[in-house]
Design a protein around this motif. Structure first.
Motif, mmCIF file in Angstrom:
data_model
loop_
_atom_site.group_PDB
_atom_site.id
_atom_site.type_symbol
_atom_site.label_atom_id
_atom_site.label_comp_id
_atom_site.label_asym_id
_atom_site.label_seq_id
_atom_site.Cartn_x
_atom_site.Cartn_y
_atom_site.Cartn_z
ATOM 1 N N LYS A 1 0.828 -1.213 0.000
ATOM 2 C CA LYS A 1 0.000 0.000 0.000
ATOM 3 C C LYS A 1 0.870 1.274 0.000
ATOM 4 O O LYS A 1 0.581 2.249 -0.712
ATOM 5 C CB LYS A 1 -0.893 -0.033 1.242
ATOM 6 C CG LYS A 1 -1.771 1.169 1.408
ATOM 7 C CD LYS A 1 -2.605 1.026 2.678
ATOM 8 C CE LYS A 1 -3.516 2.210 2.840
ATOM 9 N NZ LYS A 1 -3.322 2.895 4.115
ATOM 10 N N GLU A 2 1.959 1.223 0.780
ATOM 11 C CA GLU A 2 2.807 2.418 0.912
ATOM 12 C C GLU A 2 3.446 2.807 -0.428
ATOM 13 O O GLU A 2 3.769 3.969 -0.647
ATOM 14 C CB GLU A 2 3.916 2.180 1.944
ATOM 15 C CG GLU A 2 3.436 2.024 3.378
ATOM 16 C CD GLU A 2 2.904 0.629 3.704
ATOM 17 O OE1 GLU A 2 2.883 -0.235 2.805
ATOM 18 O OE2 GLU A 2 2.509 0.410 4.867
ATOM 19 N N ALA A 3 3.631 1.829 -1.331
ATOM 20 C CA ALA A 3 4.247 2.150 -2.631
ATOM 21 C C ALA A 3 3.336 3.048 -3.449
ATOM 22 O O ALA A 3 3.793 3.969 -4.122
ATOM 23 C CB ALA A 3 4.554 0.862 -3.396
ATOM 24 N N VAL A 4 2.021 2.773 -3.388
ATOM 25 C CA VAL A 4 1.129 3.612 -4.200
ATOM 26 C C VAL A 4 0.746 4.898 -3.469
ATOM 27 O O VAL A 4 0.052 5.738 -4.029
ATOM 28 C CB VAL A 4 -0.122 2.835 -4.678
ATOM 29 C CG1 VAL A 4 0.232 1.962 -5.847
ATOM 30 C CG2 VAL A 4 -0.771 2.037 -3.585
ATOM 31 N N GLU A 5 1.229 5.004 -2.221
ATOM 32 C CA GLU A 5 1.130 6.321 -1.575
ATOM 33 C C GLU A 5 2.298 7.208 -2.032
ATOM 34 O O GLU A 5 2.227 8.428 -1.954
ATOM 35 C CB GLU A 5 1.104 6.168 -0.055
ATOM 36 C CG GLU A 5 -0.255 5.658 0.411
ATOM 37 C CD GLU A 5 -0.260 5.125 1.830
ATOM 38 O OE1 GLU A 5 0.791 5.037 2.457
ATOM 39 O OE2 GLU A 5 -1.376 4.779 2.288
ATOM 40 N N GLU A 6 3.368 6.584 -2.517
ATOM 41 C CA GLU A 6 4.504 7.345 -3.068
ATOM 42 C C GLU A 6 4.177 7.842 -4.477
ATOM 43 O O GLU A 6 4.427 8.989 -4.814
ATOM 44 C CB GLU A 6 5.757 6.450 -3.191
ATOM 45 C CG GLU A 6 6.286 5.884 -1.890
ATOM 46 C CD GLU A 6 7.021 6.926 -1.073
ATOM 47 O OE1 GLU A 6 7.301 8.002 -1.606
ATOM 48 O OE2 GLU A 6 7.305 6.639 0.105
ATOM 49 N N ILE A 7 3.689 6.922 -5.332
ATOM 50 C CA ILE A 7 3.472 7.239 -6.743
ATOM 51 C C ILE A 7 2.078 6.734 -7.120
ATOM 52 O O ILE A 7 1.789 5.555 -6.949
ATOM 53 C CB ILE A 7 4.488 6.465 -7.638
ATOM 54 C CG1 ILE A 7 5.929 6.670 -7.176
ATOM 55 C CG2 ILE A 7 4.297 6.808 -9.119
ATOM 56 C CD1 ILE A 7 6.542 7.997 -7.501
ATOM 57 N N ASP A 8 1.230 7.606 -7.623
ATOM 58 C CA ASP A 8 -0.084 7.154 -8.099
ATOM 59 C C ASP A 8 0.091 6.444 -9.422
ATOM 60 O O ASP A 8 0.710 6.987 -10.331
ATOM 61 C CB ASP A 8 -1.001 8.364 -8.302
ATOM 62 C CG ASP A 8 -1.361 8.990 -6.967
ATOM 63 O OD1 ASP A 8 -1.804 8.243 -6.078
ATOM 64 O OD2 ASP A 8 -1.176 10.209 -6.811
ATOM 65 N N ILE A 9 -0.434 5.217 -9.505
ATOM 66 C CA ILE A 9 -0.280 4.497 -10.776
ATOM 67 C C ILE A 9 -1.647 4.098 -11.318
ATOM 68 O O ILE A 9 -2.602 3.977 -10.554
ATOM 69 C CB ILE A 9 0.655 3.279 -10.645
ATOM 70 C CG1 ILE A 9 0.145 2.328 -9.588
ATOM 71 C CG2 ILE A 9 2.058 3.696 -10.323
ATOM 72 C CD1 ILE A 9 0.995 1.091 -9.517
ATOM 73 N N PRO A 10 -1.754 3.910 -12.641
ATOM 74 C CA PRO A 10 -3.083 3.665 -13.219
ATOM 75 C C PRO A 10 -3.728 2.394 -12.665
ATOM 76 O O PRO A 10 -3.108 1.338 -12.602
ATOM 77 C CB PRO A 10 -2.802 3.517 -14.718
ATOM 78 C CG PRO A 10 -1.480 4.162 -14.934
ATOM 79 C CD PRO A 10 -0.705 3.980 -13.673
ATOM 80 N N HIS A 11 -4.981 2.559 -12.281
ATOM 81 C CA HIS A 11 -5.782 1.494 -11.705
ATOM 82 C C HIS A 11 -5.792 0.242 -12.597
ATOM 83 O O HIS A 11 -5.688 -0.884 -12.122
ATOM 84 C CB HIS A 11 -7.204 2.065 -11.561
ATOM 85 C CG HIS A 11 -8.188 1.126 -11.029
ATOM 86 N ND1 HIS A 11 -8.150 0.667 -9.740
ATOM 87 C CD2 HIS A 11 -9.248 0.528 -11.626
ATOM 88 C CE1 HIS A 11 -9.153 -0.154 -9.555
ATOM 89 N NE2 HIS A 11 -9.831 -0.266 -10.681
ATOM 90 N N ALA A 12 -5.863 0.453 -13.921
ATOM 91 C CA ALA A 12 -6.011 -0.672 -14.851
ATOM 92 C C ALA A 12 -4.780 -1.584 -14.877
ATOM 93 O O ALA A 12 -4.858 -2.703 -15.373
ATOM 94 C CB ALA A 12 -6.270 -0.140 -16.259
ATOM 95 N N LEU A 13 -3.664 -1.121 -14.328
ATOM 96 C CA LEU A 13 -2.452 -1.947 -14.350
ATOM 97 C C LEU A 13 -2.292 -2.770 -13.076
ATOM 98 O O LEU A 13 -1.253 -3.404 -12.871
ATOM 99 C CB LEU A 13 -1.213 -1.052 -14.522
ATOM 100 C CG LEU A 13 -1.169 -0.206 -15.794
ATOM 101 C CD1 LEU A 13 0.096 0.645 -15.832
ATOM 102 C CD2 LEU A 13 -1.232 -1.120 -17.026
ATOM 103 N N THR A 14 -3.301 -2.726 -12.219
ATOM 104 C CA THR A 14 -3.158 -3.394 -10.920
ATOM 105 C C THR A 14 -4.389 -4.238 -10.574
ATOM 106 O O THR A 14 -5.451 -4.076 -11.163
ATOM 107 C CB THR A 14 -2.990 -2.353 -9.792
ATOM 108 O OG1 THR A 14 -4.196 -1.588 -9.693
ATOM 109 C CG2 THR A 14 -1.826 -1.428 -10.040
ATOM 110 N N ARG A 15 -4.209 -5.119 -9.614
ATOM 111 C CA ARG A 15 -5.305 -5.890 -9.027
ATOM 112 C C ARG A 15 -5.152 -5.804 -7.523
ATOM 113 O O ARG A 15 -4.063 -6.072 -6.995
ATOM 114 C CB ARG A 15 -5.165 -7.353 -9.455
ATOM 115 C CG ARG A 15 -6.405 -7.922 -9.958
ATOM 116 C CD ARG A 15 -6.309 -9.426 -10.212
ATOM 117 N NE ARG A 15 -7.432 -9.975 -9.524
ATOM 118 C CZ ARG A 15 -7.415 -10.396 -8.289
ATOM 119 N NH1 ARG A 15 -6.306 -10.452 -7.600
ATOM 120 N NH2 ARG A 15 -8.521 -10.811 -7.726
#
Ligand SMILES: Cc1cc2nc3c(=O)[nH]c(=O)nc-3n(C[C@H](O)[C@H](O)[C@H](O)COP(=O)(O)OP(=O)(O)OC[C@H]3O[C@@H](n4cnc5c(N)ncnc54)[C@H](O)[C@@H]3O)c2cc1C
Length: 388
Positions: free
Chosen positions: A54-68
Protein backbone atom coordinates in the motif's frame (compact mmCIF):
# COMPACT_ATOMS: atom_id res chain seq x y z
CA UNK A 1 37.53 16.32 -35.04
CA UNK A 2 35.24 14.42 -32.66
CA UNK A 3 31.55 15.40 -32.79
CA UNK A 4 30.44 17.42 -29.74
CA UNK A 5 29.29 15.20 -26.89
CA UNK A 6 25.63 15.32 -25.83
CA UNK A 7 25.65 17.14 -22.49
CA UNK A 8 23.27 16.33 -19.67
CA UNK A 9 22.92 17.60 -16.13
CA UNK A 10 22.07 14.12 -14.93
CA UNK A 11 22.70 10.70 -16.43
CA UNK A 12 20.75 7.91 -14.73
CA UNK A 13 21.94 4.35 -15.31
CA UNK A 14 18.98 1.92 -15.14
CA UNK A 15 15.46 2.53 -16.44
CA UNK A 16 13.45 0.58 -13.89
CA UNK A 17 11.47 1.56 -10.79
CA UNK A 18 14.12 3.76 -9.15
CA UNK A 19 15.70 5.24 -12.29
CA UNK A 20 12.46 6.14 -14.08
CA UNK A 21 10.93 7.80 -11.03
CA UNK A 22 14.16 9.75 -10.42
CA UNK A 23 14.24 10.79 -14.10
CA UNK A 24 10.66 12.03 -14.09
CA UNK A 25 11.21 14.05 -10.90
CA UNK A 26 14.54 15.55 -11.98
CA UNK A 27 13.25 16.44 -15.47
CA UNK A 28 10.12 18.04 -13.99
CA UNK A 29 12.39 20.16 -11.79
CA UNK A 30 14.25 21.47 -14.83
CA UNK A 31 17.27 19.20 -15.25
CA UNK A 32 18.37 17.89 -18.63
CA UNK A 33 18.22 14.15 -17.98
CA UNK A 34 19.24 11.01 -19.89
CA UNK A 35 18.45 7.48 -18.73
CA UNK A 36 20.58 4.61 -20.07
CA UNK A 37 19.47 1.00 -19.98
CA UNK A 38 21.06 -2.10 -21.47
CA UNK A 39 17.59 -3.57 -22.16
CA UNK A 40 15.77 -3.36 -25.50
CA UNK A 41 12.90 -1.35 -24.06
CA UNK A 42 10.71 -0.69 -21.04
CA UNK A 43 9.08 -3.82 -19.62
CA UNK A 44 11.50 -6.09 -21.49
CA UNK A 45 12.62 -9.18 -19.51
CA UNK A 46 10.86 -8.33 -16.25
CA UNK A 47 12.67 -9.94 -13.31
CA UNK A 48 10.37 -9.07 -10.40
CA UNK A 49 7.02 -10.36 -9.10
CA UNK A 50 6.06 -6.69 -8.96
CA UNK A 51 3.68 -6.78 -6.00
CA UNK A 52 3.22 -3.32 -4.50
CA UNK A 53 2.53 -2.70 -0.84
CA UNK A 54 0.00 0.00 0.00
CA UNK A 55 2.81 2.42 0.91
CA UNK A 56 4.25 2.15 -2.63
CA UNK A 57 1.13 3.61 -4.20
CA UNK A 58 1.13 6.32 -1.57
CA UNK A 59 4.50 7.34 -3.07
CA UNK A 60 3.47 7.24 -6.74
CA UNK A 61 -0.08 7.15 -8.10
CA UNK A 62 -0.28 4.50 -10.78
CA UNK A 63 -3.08 3.66 -13.22
CA UNK A 64 -5.78 1.49 -11.70
CA UNK A 65 -6.01 -0.67 -14.85
CA UNK A 66 -2.45 -1.95 -14.35
CA UNK A 67 -3.16 -3.39 -10.92
CA UNK A 68 -5.30 -5.89 -9.03
CA UNK A 69 -6.11 -5.18 -5.42
CA UNK A 70 -5.64 -8.07 -2.99
CA UNK A 71 -6.79 -7.63 0.60
CA UNK A 72 -5.63 -10.80 2.30
CA UNK A 73 -2.70 -13.14 2.77
CA UNK A 74 -3.36 -16.87 3.03
CA UNK A 75 -0.35 -18.20 4.90
CA UNK A 76 0.28 -21.94 4.58
CA UNK A 77 2.28 -24.07 7.00
CA UNK A 78 4.45 -26.88 5.60
CA UNK A 79 1.54 -29.32 6.25
CA UNK A 80 -0.54 -27.02 3.95
CA UNK A 81 -2.92 -25.95 6.73
CA UNK A 82 -3.44 -22.22 6.44
CA UNK A 83 -4.48 -19.05 8.26
CA UNK A 84 -6.05 -16.05 6.54
CA UNK A 85 -4.62 -12.66 7.48
CA UNK A 86 -5.95 -9.23 6.58
CA UNK A 87 -6.36 -5.75 8.02
CA UNK A 88 -9.21 -3.47 6.97
CA UNK A 89 -7.68 -0.44 5.22
CA UNK A 90 -4.58 -2.31 4.07
CA UNK A 91 -4.01 -4.02 0.71
CA UNK A 92 -1.45 -5.24 -1.80
CA UNK A 93 -1.51 -4.59 -5.53
CA UNK A 94 -0.44 -7.25 -7.97
CA UNK A 95 0.61 -5.59 -11.22
CA UNK A 96 0.81 -5.93 -14.96
CA UNK A 97 4.49 -5.30 -14.33
CA UNK A 98 5.73 -4.94 -17.91
CA UNK A 99 3.06 -2.33 -18.66
CA UNK A 100 3.69 -0.58 -15.34
CA UNK A 101 7.34 -0.14 -16.37
CA UNK A 102 6.22 1.11 -19.82
CA UNK A 103 3.94 3.61 -18.14
CA UNK A 104 6.76 4.81 -15.84
CA UNK A 105 8.98 5.19 -18.93
CA UNK A 106 6.28 7.20 -20.74
CA UNK A 107 5.90 9.45 -17.69
CA UNK A 108 9.66 10.10 -17.52
CA UNK A 109 9.72 10.87 -21.24
CA UNK A 110 6.70 13.14 -20.99
CA UNK A 111 8.53 15.08 -18.27
CA UNK A 112 11.40 15.62 -20.74
CA UNK A 113 13.91 12.84 -19.93
CA UNK A 114 15.72 11.15 -22.84
CA UNK A 115 15.55 7.36 -22.61
CA UNK A 116 18.41 5.54 -24.33
CA UNK A 117 17.73 1.79 -24.66
CA UNK A 118 20.30 -0.86 -25.61
CA UNK A 119 22.87 1.46 -24.04
CA UNK A 120 25.15 -0.08 -21.46
CA UNK A 121 27.14 1.93 -18.91
CA UNK A 122 30.77 0.81 -19.03
CA UNK A 123 32.48 3.55 -17.07
CA UNK A 124 33.10 7.30 -17.01
CA UNK A 125 36.08 9.62 -16.59
CA UNK A 126 36.15 13.00 -14.82
CA UNK A 127 36.97 15.93 -17.11
CA UNK A 128 36.89 19.04 -14.89
CA UNK A 129 33.33 19.50 -13.63
CA UNK A 130 31.78 16.79 -15.79
CA UNK A 131 31.98 13.05 -16.44
CA UNK A 132 32.53 11.72 -19.96
CA UNK A 133 30.95 8.28 -20.36
CA UNK A 134 33.50 5.80 -21.71
CA UNK A 135 31.78 4.10 -24.61
CA UNK A 136 29.26 6.85 -25.38
CA UNK A 137 29.51 10.37 -26.66
CA UNK A 138 27.79 11.71 -23.55
CA UNK A 139 28.81 14.07 -20.75
CA UNK A 140 27.06 14.49 -17.42
CA UNK A 141 27.40 16.74 -14.39
CA UNK A 142 26.02 14.03 -12.10
CA UNK A 143 25.57 10.24 -12.39
CA UNK A 144 22.87 8.32 -10.54
CA UNK A 145 23.35 4.54 -10.41
CA UNK A 146 19.91 2.92 -10.47
CA UNK A 147 21.28 -0.16 -12.17
CA UNK A 148 20.15 -2.87 -9.79
CA UNK A 149 21.71 -5.38 -7.46
CA UNK A 150 24.94 -5.88 -9.47
CA UNK A 151 25.53 -2.18 -10.10
CA UNK A 152 28.20 -1.36 -12.70
CA UNK A 153 28.15 2.25 -11.42
CA UNK A 154 29.06 1.04 -7.90
CA UNK A 155 31.82 -1.15 -9.31
CA UNK A 156 33.26 1.54 -11.58
CA UNK A 157 33.35 4.27 -8.91
CA UNK A 158 34.55 2.00 -6.09
CA UNK A 159 31.32 2.41 -4.09
CA UNK A 160 29.86 -0.25 -1.77
CA UNK A 161 28.40 -3.36 -3.46
CA UNK A 162 25.73 -5.85 -2.47
CA UNK A 163 27.20 -9.11 -1.30
CA UNK A 164 24.24 -11.07 0.17
CA UNK A 165 21.31 -12.10 -2.01
CA UNK A 166 18.08 -14.03 -2.03
CA UNK A 167 17.49 -15.81 -5.34
CA UNK A 168 13.97 -15.77 -6.76
CA UNK A 169 12.34 -17.66 -9.64
CA UNK A 170 8.72 -17.64 -10.72
CA UNK A 171 6.51 -18.90 -13.54
CA UNK A 172 3.62 -17.02 -15.15
CA UNK A 173 0.46 -18.94 -16.00
CA UNK A 174 -2.63 -18.20 -18.04
CA UNK A 175 -5.86 -20.10 -17.53
CA UNK A 176 -5.12 -21.12 -13.96
CA UNK A 177 -8.59 -21.26 -12.41
CA UNK A 178 -8.03 -23.04 -9.11
CA UNK A 179 -6.82 -20.03 -7.19
CA UNK A 180 -8.72 -17.91 -4.71
CA UNK A 181 -7.82 -14.46 -6.11
CA UNK A 182 -8.74 -12.66 -2.89
CA UNK A 183 -5.46 -13.72 -1.31
CA UNK A 184 -1.72 -13.70 -1.85
CA UNK A 185 -0.96 -17.35 -1.18
CA UNK A 186 2.29 -17.57 0.81
CA UNK A 187 4.02 -20.79 1.80
CA UNK A 188 6.42 -21.28 4.69
CA UNK A 189 8.52 -24.38 4.15
CA UNK A 190 12.16 -24.63 5.14
CA UNK A 191 12.83 -27.46 2.66
CA UNK A 192 11.20 -25.84 -0.37
CA UNK A 193 11.94 -22.17 0.30
CA UNK A 194 14.70 -22.09 2.95
CA UNK A 195 15.36 -18.56 4.14
CA UNK A 196 12.28 -17.00 2.56
CA UNK A 197 8.91 -18.20 1.22
CA UNK A 198 7.05 -19.37 -1.85
CA UNK A 199 3.97 -17.68 -3.33
CA UNK A 200 1.11 -17.86 -5.79
CA UNK A 201 -0.51 -14.55 -6.73
CA UNK A 202 -3.24 -13.56 -9.12
CA UNK A 203 -2.04 -10.58 -11.18
CA UNK A 204 -4.19 -8.60 -13.68
CA UNK A 205 -3.22 -10.78 -16.67
CA UNK A 206 -1.45 -13.90 -15.34
CA UNK A 207 -1.06 -15.97 -12.20
CA UNK A 208 2.48 -15.91 -10.79
CA UNK A 209 3.89 -18.89 -8.87
CA UNK A 210 7.40 -18.87 -7.50
CA UNK A 211 9.76 -18.85 -4.59
CA UNK A 212 12.89 -17.24 -3.27
CA UNK A 213 15.58 -18.84 -1.17
CA UNK A 214 18.18 -17.47 1.22
CA UNK A 215 21.88 -16.81 0.54
CA UNK A 216 23.87 -19.76 -0.76
CA UNK A 217 20.79 -21.81 -1.77
CA UNK A 218 19.29 -22.71 -5.16
CA UNK A 219 15.56 -22.33 -5.82
CA UNK A 220 13.73 -25.40 -7.18
CA UNK A 221 10.46 -24.08 -8.57
CA UNK A 222 9.46 -27.53 -9.93
CA UNK A 223 9.49 -28.94 -6.39
CA UNK A 224 7.20 -26.14 -5.23
CA UNK A 225 4.78 -26.64 -8.13
CA UNK A 226 4.55 -30.39 -7.40
CA UNK A 227 4.00 -29.72 -3.71
CA UNK A 228 1.07 -27.34 -4.32
CA UNK A 229 -0.33 -28.92 -7.50
CA UNK A 230 -3.28 -30.44 -5.67
CA UNK A 231 -4.37 -26.93 -4.63
CA UNK A 232 -3.75 -25.04 -7.88
CA UNK A 233 -3.61 -27.69 -10.64
CA UNK A 234 -0.81 -26.02 -12.58
CA UNK A 235 -0.93 -28.85 -15.14
CA UNK A 236 -4.29 -27.55 -16.45
CA UNK A 237 -2.91 -24.03 -17.07
CA UNK A 238 -0.60 -22.62 -19.77
CA UNK A 239 2.94 -21.64 -18.78
CA UNK A 240 3.55 -18.32 -20.55
CA UNK A 241 6.59 -16.74 -18.91
CA UNK A 242 9.36 -16.90 -16.38
CA UNK A 243 10.91 -14.25 -14.14
CA UNK A 244 14.06 -14.62 -12.10
CA UNK A 245 16.58 -12.49 -10.32
CA UNK A 246 18.64 -11.72 -7.28
CA UNK A 247 17.37 -9.69 -4.35
CA UNK A 248 19.92 -7.92 -2.13
CA UNK A 249 19.34 -8.80 1.52
CA UNK A 250 22.37 -7.35 3.31
CA UNK A 251 21.03 -3.82 3.87
CA UNK A 252 22.49 -0.55 2.59
CA UNK A 253 25.84 -0.61 0.84
CA UNK A 254 28.60 1.70 2.12
CA UNK A 255 29.68 4.08 0.74
CA UNK A 256 26.60 4.64 -1.38
CA UNK A 257 27.79 7.96 -2.91
CA UNK A 258 30.95 9.74 -4.05
CA UNK A 259 31.82 13.05 -5.67
CA UNK A 260 29.10 13.61 -8.30
CA UNK A 261 27.79 10.02 -8.08
CA UNK A 262 25.09 8.36 -6.00
CA UNK A 263 23.37 4.95 -5.90
CA UNK A 264 19.64 4.36 -5.44
CA UNK A 265 17.24 1.39 -5.31
CA UNK A 266 18.72 -2.13 -5.40
CA UNK A 267 22.11 -0.70 -6.41
CA UNK A 268 22.26 0.94 -2.97
CA UNK A 269 20.84 -2.13 -1.17
CA UNK A 270 17.56 -0.29 -0.49
CA UNK A 271 15.59 -3.52 -0.09
CA UNK A 272 14.03 -4.94 3.05
CA UNK A 273 16.43 -7.70 4.18
CA UNK A 274 13.45 -9.61 5.64
CA UNK A 275 10.69 -9.36 3.01
CA UNK A 276 12.81 -8.70 -0.11
CA UNK A 277 10.43 -5.84 -1.02
CA UNK A 278 12.28 -3.08 -2.86
CA UNK A 279 9.82 -1.32 -5.15
CA UNK A 280 8.40 1.01 -2.50
CA UNK A 281 11.92 2.10 -1.51
CA UNK A 282 12.89 2.44 -5.19
CA UNK A 283 9.88 4.76 -5.69
CA UNK A 284 10.58 6.73 -2.53
CA UNK A 285 14.34 7.18 -2.88
CA UNK A 286 14.15 7.51 -6.67
CA UNK A 287 11.90 10.51 -6.20
CA UNK A 288 13.96 11.95 -3.34
CA UNK A 289 17.18 11.49 -5.34
CA UNK A 290 15.66 13.37 -8.31
CA UNK A 291 14.63 16.21 -6.00
CA UNK A 292 17.97 16.42 -4.15
CA UNK A 293 20.08 16.32 -7.34
CA UNK A 294 17.96 19.07 -8.94
CA UNK A 295 18.26 21.21 -5.78
CA UNK A 296 22.02 20.68 -5.76
CA UNK A 297 22.69 21.35 -9.45
CA UNK A 298 20.23 24.20 -9.95
CA UNK A 299 19.99 25.96 -6.60
CA UNK A 300 23.28 25.30 -4.75
CA UNK A 301 21.52 22.88 -2.42
CA UNK A 302 23.61 20.46 -0.33
CA UNK A 303 25.28 17.45 -1.93
CA UNK A 304 22.42 15.01 -2.69
CA UNK A 305 23.81 12.23 -0.49
CA UNK A 306 24.14 14.68 2.43
CA UNK A 307 20.50 15.73 1.93
CA UNK A 308 19.27 12.11 1.88
CA UNK A 309 21.53 10.60 4.56
CA UNK A 310 19.21 11.35 7.52
CA UNK A 311 16.31 9.61 5.73
CA UNK A 312 18.03 6.31 4.95
CA UNK A 313 16.51 3.19 6.48
CA UNK A 314 18.65 1.41 9.09
CA UNK A 315 16.80 -1.94 8.62
CA UNK A 316 17.71 -2.93 12.21
CA UNK A 317 14.56 -4.98 12.85
CA UNK A 318 14.50 -6.35 9.29
CA UNK A 319 18.12 -7.49 9.65
CA UNK A 320 17.27 -9.27 12.89
CA UNK A 321 14.39 -10.96 11.07
CA UNK A 322 16.75 -11.98 8.26
CA UNK A 323 18.99 -13.63 10.85
CA UNK A 324 15.94 -15.60 12.08
CA UNK A 325 14.95 -16.57 8.53
CA UNK A 326 18.48 -17.80 7.78
CA UNK A 327 18.16 -20.41 10.54
CA UNK A 328 16.79 -23.70 9.20
CA UNK A 329 13.68 -24.12 11.40
CA UNK A 330 12.29 -27.68 11.08
CA UNK A 331 9.04 -27.89 9.12
CA UNK A 332 7.27 -29.74 11.95
CA UNK A 333 7.97 -26.80 14.25
CA UNK A 334 6.66 -24.27 11.69
CA UNK A 335 3.46 -26.31 11.22
CA UNK A 336 2.92 -26.51 14.98
CA UNK A 337 3.66 -22.80 15.48
CA UNK A 338 1.38 -21.51 12.73
CA UNK A 339 -1.66 -22.82 14.63
CA UNK A 340 -0.83 -20.69 17.68
CA UNK A 341 -2.22 -17.20 18.24
CA UNK A 342 1.29 -15.85 19.03
CA UNK A 343 2.56 -16.87 15.59
CA UNK A 344 -0.56 -15.56 13.93
CA UNK A 345 -0.08 -12.19 15.65
CA UNK A 346 3.56 -12.13 14.56
CA UNK A 347 2.63 -12.94 10.92
CA UNK A 348 -0.06 -10.24 11.03
CA UNK A 349 2.62 -7.75 12.15
CA UNK A 350 5.00 -8.75 9.37
CA UNK A 351 2.45 -8.58 6.54
CA UNK A 352 0.22 -5.77 7.81
CA UNK A 353 2.59 -3.68 9.91
CA UNK A 354 0.86 -3.76 13.30
CA UNK A 355 -2.63 -3.38 11.83
CA UNK A 356 -5.14 -5.87 13.19
CA UNK A 357 -8.32 -7.44 11.81
CA UNK A 358 -10.39 -5.14 14.13
CA UNK A 359 -12.52 -8.00 15.41
CA UNK A 360 -14.07 -8.96 12.05
CA UNK A 361 -13.62 -12.14 10.05
CA UNK A 362 -12.46 -12.01 6.44
CA UNK A 363 -15.96 -12.88 5.15
CA UNK A 364 -17.56 -10.11 7.28
CA UNK A 365 -14.95 -7.68 5.95
CA UNK A 366 -15.70 -8.80 2.37
CA UNK A 367 -19.48 -8.45 2.89
CA UNK A 368 -18.92 -4.88 4.12
CA UNK A 369 -16.78 -4.11 1.07
CA UNK A 370 -19.47 -5.48 -1.25
CA UNK A 371 -22.19 -3.47 0.58
CA UNK A 372 -20.03 -0.35 0.32
CA UNK A 373 -19.42 -0.71 -3.42
CA UNK A 374 -23.13 -1.55 -4.03
CA UNK A 375 -24.25 1.54 -2.13
CA UNK A 376 -21.73 3.72 -4.00
CA UNK A 377 -22.95 2.28 -7.31
CA UNK A 378 -26.64 2.73 -6.47
CA UNK A 379 -25.94 6.27 -5.19
CA UNK A 380 -24.28 7.08 -8.51
CA UNK A 381 -27.20 5.57 -10.46
CA UNK A 382 -29.71 7.59 -8.40
CA UNK A 383 -27.71 10.78 -9.05
CA UNK A 384 -27.69 10.06 -12.80
CA UNK A 385 -31.45 9.33 -12.92
CA UNK A 386 -32.16 12.58 -10.99
CA UNK A 387 -30.05 14.43 -13.55
CA UNK A 388 -27.47 15.58 -10.96
C1 LIG B 1 12.16 -12.69 -8.32
C2 LIG B 1 11.97 -11.34 -7.64
C3 LIG B 1 10.75 -11.01 -7.10
C4 LIG B 1 10.57 -9.76 -6.48
N1 LIG B 1 9.34 -9.42 -6.02
C5 LIG B 1 9.13 -8.20 -5.48
C6 LIG B 1 7.81 -7.79 -5.12
O1 LIG B 1 6.82 -8.51 -5.34
N2 LIG B 1 7.65 -6.56 -4.55
C7 LIG B 1 8.73 -5.72 -4.32
O2 LIG B 1 8.53 -4.61 -3.78
N3 LIG B 1 9.98 -6.07 -4.68
C8 LIG B 1 10.20 -7.28 -5.27
N4 LIG B 1 11.46 -7.64 -5.70
C9 LIG B 1 12.54 -6.65 -5.56
C10 LIG B 1 12.35 -5.55 -6.62
O3 LIG B 1 12.15 -6.15 -7.88
C11 LIG B 1 13.55 -4.64 -6.69
O4 LIG B 1 13.78 -4.12 -5.40
C12 LIG B 1 13.32 -3.50 -7.69
O5 LIG B 1 13.17 -4.01 -9.00
C13 LIG B 1 14.49 -2.52 -7.64
O6 LIG B 1 14.32 -1.56 -8.66
P1 LIG B 1 15.60 -0.79 -9.23
O7 LIG B 1 15.04 0.23 -10.15
O8 LIG B 1 16.48 -0.37 -8.12
O9 LIG B 1 16.46 -1.88 -10.04
P2 LIG B 1 16.08 -2.96 -11.12
O10 LIG B 1 14.61 -3.16 -11.20
O11 LIG B 1 16.95 -4.15 -10.84
O12 LIG B 1 16.54 -2.31 -12.50
C14 LIG B 1 17.90 -2.09 -12.83
C15 LIG B 1 17.97 -1.67 -14.29
O13 LIG B 1 19.31 -1.33 -14.60
C16 LIG B 1 19.64 -1.85 -15.88
N5 LIG B 1 21.09 -2.04 -15.92
C17 LIG B 1 21.85 -2.85 -15.15
N6 LIG B 1 23.15 -2.71 -15.45
C18 LIG B 1 23.23 -1.78 -16.44
C19 LIG B 1 24.31 -1.19 -17.18
N7 LIG B 1 25.60 -1.51 -16.95
N8 LIG B 1 24.01 -0.27 -18.13
C20 LIG B 1 22.73 0.09 -18.38
N9 LIG B 1 21.68 -0.45 -17.71
C21 LIG B 1 21.92 -1.36 -16.75
C22 LIG B 1 18.86 -3.15 -15.96
O14 LIG B 1 18.65 -3.52 -17.33
C23 LIG B 1 17.56 -2.77 -15.26
O15 LIG B 1 16.58 -2.28 -16.15
C24 LIG B 1 11.67 -8.86 -6.36
C25 LIG B 1 12.91 -9.19 -6.92
C26 LIG B 1 13.06 -10.41 -7.57
C27 LIG B 1 14.39 -10.74 -8.20
Amino acid sequence: MLPAAASYDLVIVGASFAGLVAARTAAMRGLKVAVLDAKHGAGHRVATTGILVKEAVEEIDIPHALTRRVYGVRLYAPNLKHVDLFAPGYFFLTTDTANLLRWLADEAQRAGAHLLWKTRFEGAAREGDVFRLSNLNICARYILGADGSRSAVARHFGLGRNSRFLTGVEYEYEGLCDIDPRFLHCFLNSEIAPGYLAWVASAPTVVQAGLAVGPGRRPDVGKFLNYTDRIFQFGKARLVGRRAGRIPCGGLVRPWAGNGVMLVGDAAGMVSPATGGGIRLAFHFGRRAGQAIADHLLHMGPAPDVALAPELPGFLLKRAMRFGLDQQVPNALISAALGTSAMRTFAQQVFFHKRGAKGVTFSEFEERLVRLSTSIASGAEAAVSQGK
